[in-house]
Design an enzyme around this catalytic site. Structure first.
Site, PDB file in Angstrom:
ATOM      1  N   TYR A  22      -1.589  -7.716 -12.775  1.00 42.01           N
ATOM      2  CA  TYR A  22      -0.293  -7.938 -13.417  1.00 42.01           C
ATOM      3  C   TYR A  22       0.632  -6.802 -13.017  1.00 42.01           C
ATOM      4  O   TYR A  22       0.573  -5.703 -13.531  1.00 42.01           O
ATOM      5  CB  TYR A  22      -0.425  -7.995 -14.943  1.00 42.01           C
ATOM      6  CG  TYR A  22      -1.302  -9.105 -15.473  1.00 42.01           C
ATOM      7  CD1 TYR A  22      -1.663 -10.190 -14.693  1.00 42.01           C
ATOM      8  CD2 TYR A  22      -1.774  -9.055 -16.785  1.00 42.01           C
ATOM      9  CE1 TYR A  22      -2.467 -11.202 -15.203  1.00 42.01           C
ATOM     10  CE2 TYR A  22      -2.573 -10.054 -17.290  1.00 42.01           C
ATOM     11  CZ  TYR A  22      -2.926 -11.123 -16.502  1.00 42.01           C
ATOM     12  OH  TYR A  22      -3.733 -12.116 -17.004  1.00 42.01           O
ATOM     13  N   HIS A  33     -11.792 -11.222 -13.048  1.00 39.50           N
ATOM     14  CA  HIS A  33     -10.622 -12.087 -13.223  1.00 39.50           C
ATOM     15  C   HIS A  33     -10.835 -13.481 -12.628  1.00 39.50           C
ATOM     16  O   HIS A  33     -10.464 -14.482 -13.237  1.00 39.50           O
ATOM     17  CB  HIS A  33      -9.409 -11.420 -12.576  1.00 39.50           C
ATOM     18  CG  HIS A  33      -8.114 -11.816 -13.183  1.00 39.50           C
ATOM     19  ND1 HIS A  33      -6.999 -11.008 -13.185  1.00 39.50           N
ATOM     20  CD2 HIS A  33      -7.723 -12.939 -13.818  1.00 39.50           C
ATOM     21  CE1 HIS A  33      -5.998 -11.612 -13.791  1.00 39.50           C
ATOM     22  NE2 HIS A  33      -6.404 -12.798 -14.173  1.00 39.50           N
ATOM     23  N   PRO A  41      -2.721 -20.479 -24.451  1.00 40.17           N
ATOM     24  CA  PRO A  41      -3.034 -21.376 -25.570  1.00 40.17           C
ATOM     25  C   PRO A  41      -1.846 -22.219 -26.016  1.00 40.17           C
ATOM     26  O   PRO A  41      -2.025 -23.163 -26.785  1.00 40.17           O
ATOM     27  CB  PRO A  41      -3.462 -20.404 -26.674  1.00 40.17           C
ATOM     28  CG  PRO A  41      -2.706 -19.145 -26.381  1.00 40.17           C
ATOM     29  CD  PRO A  41      -2.684 -19.062 -24.877  1.00 40.17           C
ATOM     30  N   LEU A  42      -0.651 -21.892 -25.506  1.00 41.94           N
ATOM     31  CA  LEU A  42       0.539 -22.672 -25.845  1.00 41.94           C
ATOM     32  C   LEU A  42       1.042 -23.469 -24.637  1.00 41.94           C
ATOM     33  O   LEU A  42       2.207 -23.846 -24.563  1.00 41.94           O
ATOM     34  CB  LEU A  42       1.641 -21.749 -26.369  1.00 41.94           C
ATOM     35  CG  LEU A  42       1.290 -21.022 -27.676  1.00 41.94           C
ATOM     36  CD1 LEU A  42       2.369 -20.029 -28.055  1.00 41.94           C
ATOM     37  CD2 LEU A  42       1.060 -22.030 -28.803  1.00 41.94           C
ATOM     38  N   ARG A  96       1.602 -22.625 -21.515  1.00 45.29           N
ATOM     39  CA  ARG A  96       2.669 -21.915 -20.790  1.00 45.29           C
ATOM     40  C   ARG A  96       4.038 -22.171 -21.427  1.00 45.29           C
ATOM     41  O   ARG A  96       5.044 -22.319 -20.733  1.00 45.29           O
ATOM     42  CB  ARG A  96       2.644 -22.288 -19.302  1.00 45.29           C
ATOM     43  CG  ARG A  96       1.331 -21.906 -18.651  1.00 45.29           C
ATOM     44  CD  ARG A  96       1.246 -22.287 -17.180  1.00 45.29           C
ATOM     45  NE  ARG A  96      -0.053 -21.895 -16.662  1.00 45.29           N
ATOM     46  CZ  ARG A  96      -1.162 -22.624 -16.777  1.00 45.29           C
ATOM     47  NH1 ARG A  96      -1.107 -23.807 -17.370  1.00 45.29           N
ATOM     48  NH2 ARG A  96      -2.319 -22.207 -16.309  1.00 45.29           N
ATOM     49  N   GLY A  97       4.019 -22.214 -22.755  1.00 42.83           N
ATOM     50  CA  GLY A  97       5.255 -22.379 -23.517  1.00 42.83           C
ATOM     51  C   GLY A  97       5.599 -23.805 -23.862  1.00 42.83           C
ATOM     52  O   GLY A  97       6.444 -24.054 -24.725  1.00 42.83           O
TER      53      GLY A  97
END
Length: 330
Positions: free
Chosen positions: A59, A126, A206-207, A209-210
């Site tokens: 990241y 990862h 969990p959303l 990606r929005g």
């Protein structure tokens, strides 16, 4: 905040904080991030009882770990730091995977320095490196545990055989993989295997990606350059179909006086006490909203409606493009 256990004896908050959107990603991922607000978000999470903070070497690369390290300075007690290794990269970005024992050690030493800690609480591979036996990679990670540089080991997006072989080499505390109302592929085999082996499960994205927040009502809501414009599930041909599940989430949220994000996270929490979602946030307002999901009690009828609206395999479009998808479930 409520708390859960990953593996046999690793307690963390029921909801962690995904730090990826905060720094080093830029508008190519989830829009621009402000470093001061990101740090304030981490501090607010600690105040709310969040203990699990998730980052990675890639990241940025590197500067996301540096930001998290800066934010937790003087606040280390009780904070659980999870980071990841496993990619090669240069000035132009990611160039491949590398889980050789030498790279495991190099990455760990660098992460310790950037985070400003003596021990990484949870170190993930990862992505699986098909060119390196998982026994060699986990063996190198286990050596770091013996040296006191790492407490617990994890995998991300690993396949069944890899998970079994890794767990036979050293105890694995957590598997991090995508899981949400719109991505339920782990339910058939991956999640049952984790439970068989006593491995906790940490859902990323969990959303959706929005998407499941209900804040994005058209592709035009995404800023120029946002990578989700290339996400198959956000495409013109799939967007409207996938909005149908969001309408059901919104209806249940309204009935509970909650937000759609809270309902989507509460659904995940209801799938088992071994599940610890890590919604990403770079602002205090979204953090505070998401963390209230731990107090949303969905009824059996709510869960049935959500299952019907978002069945396994029911989301339109694959969850990744072909290249990214090829790096999962190895």
């Amino acid at each position: 905040m409520k708390y859960r256990t990953l593996g046999p004896d690793f307690e963390v908050s029921a909801l962690g904080l995904g730090c990826m959107p905060m720094a080093g990603i830029g508008k190519g991922m989830y829009g621009e991030a402000n470093a001061d607000e990101s740090i304030a978000t981490i501090h607010r999470a600690i105040e709310l009882g969040v203990t699990l903070f998730d980052t990675a070497e890639i990241y940025g690369p590197l500067i996301n770990e540096e930001l998290l390290g800066k934010a937790i300075r003087g606040k280390r007690d009780g904070v659980v730091i999870a980071t990841k290794f496993g990619f090669r990269y240069d000035d132009n970005g990611m160039t491949g995977v590398d889980s050789t024992p030498a790279n495991v050690r190099r990455a760990c030493e660098g992460s310790l320095k950037r985070l400003g800690v003596e021990t990484i609480d949870l170190l993930y591979q990862h992505r699986v490196d098909p060119g390196v036996p998982i026994e060699d990679t986990v063996g190198a990670m286990a050596e770091l545990v013996r040296e006191g540089k790492v407490r617990h080991l994890g995998l991300s997006e690993a396949g069944l055989d890899t998970i079994r072989r890794a767990a036979a080499t050293h105890p694995i505390a957590a598997l991090q993989s995508e899981y949400s109302l719109w991505e339920r592929g782990v339910e058939d085999e991956i999640l049952p295997l984790c439970r068989e082996l006593g491995i906790g499960f940490v859902p990323y994205s969990p959303l959706g990606r929005g998407f499941l927040t209900g804040q994005i009502t058209a592709r035009s809501d995404l800023p120029e350059g946002d990578y989700r414009r290339n996400d198959p599930r956000y495409s013109e041909e799939n967007f409207a179909k996938n909005m149908e599940m969001v309408a059901v989430v919104k209806g249940i949220a309204d009935a509970h006086g909650a937000s759609p994000a809270q309902v989507a996270l509460a659904w995940l929490l209801a799938q088992g006490d071994d599940i610890v979602p890590i919604p990403g946030s770079k602002r205090r307002v979204t953090l505070e909203d998401s963390m209230q999901a731990a107090d949303v009690a969905l009824t059996a009828d709510d869960l049935a409606k959500l299952d019907a609206a978002a069945p396994k395999g029911g989301t339109a479009g694959p969850r990744y493009g072909e290249k990214a998808l090829s790096m999962t479930r190895i």
